[in-house]
Design a protein around this motif. Structure first.
Motif, short mmCIF file in Angstrom:
data_model
loop_
_atom_site.label_atom_id
_atom_site.label_comp_id
_atom_site.label_asym_id
_atom_site.label_seq_id
_atom_site.Cartn_x
_atom_site.Cartn_y
_atom_site.Cartn_z
N PHE A 291 43.35 45.95 62.92
CA PHE A 291 43.49 44.94 61.89
C PHE A 291 44.95 44.52 61.76
O PHE A 291 45.82 45.36 61.51
N LYS A 292 45.20 43.21 61.91
CA LYS A 292 46.55 42.69 61.76
C LYS A 292 47.01 42.85 60.31
O LYS A 292 46.27 42.57 59.38
N ASP A 293 48.26 43.30 60.14
CA ASP A 293 48.79 43.55 58.79
C ASP A 293 47.77 44.33 57.96
O ASP A 293 47.27 43.85 56.94
N PRO A 294 47.44 45.54 58.38
CA PRO A 294 46.30 46.25 57.80
C PRO A 294 46.41 46.58 56.32
O PRO A 294 45.38 46.75 55.66
N LEU A 295 47.62 46.64 55.77
CA LEU A 295 47.75 46.97 54.34
C LEU A 295 47.71 45.72 53.46
O LEU A 295 47.82 45.83 52.24
N THR A 296 47.56 44.55 54.08
CA THR A 296 47.43 43.31 53.31
C THR A 296 45.97 43.09 52.94
O THR A 296 45.08 43.15 53.80
N PHE A 297 45.71 42.83 51.67
CA PHE A 297 44.35 42.59 51.20
C PHE A 297 43.96 41.16 51.54
O PHE A 297 44.45 40.21 50.95
N TYR B 6 33.72 45.82 65.21
CA TYR B 6 32.80 46.85 65.66
C TYR B 6 33.49 48.20 65.85
O TYR B 6 34.56 48.30 66.43
N TYR B 7 32.84 49.24 65.35
CA TYR B 7 33.23 50.64 65.56
C TYR B 7 34.60 51.03 65.00
O TYR B 7 35.11 52.11 65.29
N CYS B 8 35.22 50.14 64.22
CA CYS B 8 36.46 50.51 63.55
C CYS B 8 36.33 50.29 62.04
O CYS B 8 37.26 50.58 61.29
N TYR B 9 35.18 49.80 61.61
CA TYR B 9 34.90 49.58 60.19
C TYR B 9 33.53 50.18 59.91
O TYR B 9 32.51 49.65 60.34
N TYR B 10 33.51 51.32 59.23
CA TYR B 10 32.22 51.99 59.00
C TYR B 10 32.24 52.73 57.65
O TYR B 10 32.13 53.97 57.60
N PRO B 11 32.36 52.00 56.55
CA PRO B 11 32.39 52.66 55.24
C PRO B 11 31.08 53.37 54.89
O PRO B 11 31.06 54.23 54.01
#
Length: 315
Positions: free
Chosen positions: A227-233, A246-251
């Motif tokens: 995720f680009k700039d991952p701490l930005t909402f 895919y496969y990096c977002y699995y809440p």
């Protein structure tokens, strides 16, 4: 907020009114104790062997016993009502019992598995949704532009209606993006685990069978690699036309052992958040830390303290 979500889950999923807003109950404390016990045992595999931890371990066992005994009682009462031909709610508890009843014969192990599903849904459903809503309010209050955009969508779709229909939920697309982005940065269930049945080689690393692998949705959701700039909402990460993570977002985990209540949880969060945005204005009280506390689920360490008022245009 935790009490409200426990109240909602109990009534909607199991047809049980705990009367939490009027009477004290041991359930929230028991759930918190069970989750803490899980975290401590994961962080320290020798936790249970330390004599000084015995009082807490006893407390965890008593909390588990309370939840399982209560669950067994509710299941028995519902099964009896169904066998007697009584009208019963078409809720999740009824579905759990019906699914179990499709087996040719119920073994003791089957009954325990049914009780496992009940307790899992009861515990996971109240804590995670409540904390997701808290983090969502926190981020919206920190990002006025995003707040105004999602509020406008709620106004356009719901207007002054008291009730939200299923069709309304489908039209709240940007609110869905906001909730998904909240779970990316603050996955209330911060990880999952799997036991490998046999030896595997992953990225050139040999992992022997029988090992338990832990996957952190908290870590992957905050990695620049995914995720680009991952701490930005940024809710636009989950725009319908955006690439799927895919496969990096699995809440809710992935695969056949993913969270059995994920659809219910997403609808629940959407309904509650939509009603909050429809009826209230909220601003953060200055001086908050925004620190995170891990108690088995992630939560704002000091809560989310807001000034809340009725919206002037919703009289």
């Amino acid at each position: 907020m935790n009490v409200c979500c426990l109240l909602d889950n109990s009534q909607v999923a199991f047809g049980v009114d705990l009367d939490l807003l009027k009477t004290s109950t041991p359930f929230p404390k028991a759930i918190e104790t069970c989750l803490k016990g899980m975290v401590y045992s994961i962080e320290d595999i020798f936790f249970q062997f330390n004599p000084k931890n015995r009082p807490f371990i006893k407390e965890v066992r008593e909390a588990c016993r309370l939840l399982r005994t209560t669950g067994a009682q509710w299941i028995h009462e519902r099964k009896t009502a169904m066998e007697n031909g009584d009208d019963v709610p078409k809720d999740i508890l009824t579905q759990i019992i019906k699914s179990a009843g499709q087996e040719d014969s119920m073994t003791k192990e089957d009954e325990e598995f049914m009780l496992d599903n009940f307790v899992t849904f009861f515990i996971a459903g109240q804590e995670t949704t409540a904390n997701q809503l808290a983090f969502c309010i926190m981020e919206l209050a920190r990002h006025p532009t995003i707040l105004e955009k999602v509020r406008q969508e709620v106004d356009d779709v719901i207007g002054l209606k008291l009730d939200i229909s299923y069709d309304d939920l489908g039209q709240l697309i940007y609110l869905s993006q906001v909730l998904k982005e909240t779970l990316r940065i603050y996955p209330t269930a911060p990880g999952t685990s799997r036991e490998l049945p046999e030896d595997m080689v992953i990225s050139g690393i040999h992992i022997p069978g029988g090992c338990i692998c832990i996957f952190s949705s908290y870590a992957t959701g905050r990695m620049e690699k995914f995720f680009k700039d991952p701490l930005t909402f940024d809710p636009d990460r989950f725009h319908p036309d955006a690439p799927k993570p895919y496969y990096c977002y699995y809440p809710f985990s992935l695969g056949p052992r993913s969270c059995l209540g994920q659809n219910f949880a997403q609808m629940e969060a959407k309904v509650v958040m939509a009603k909050l945005l429809q009826r209230f204005d909220f601003t953060l009280v200055p001086g908050q830390t925004f620190d995170i506390l891990d108690t088995g689920t992630l939560r704002p360490k000091s809560g989310v303290v807001c000034t809340v008022s009725h919206r002037n245009d919703k009289k």
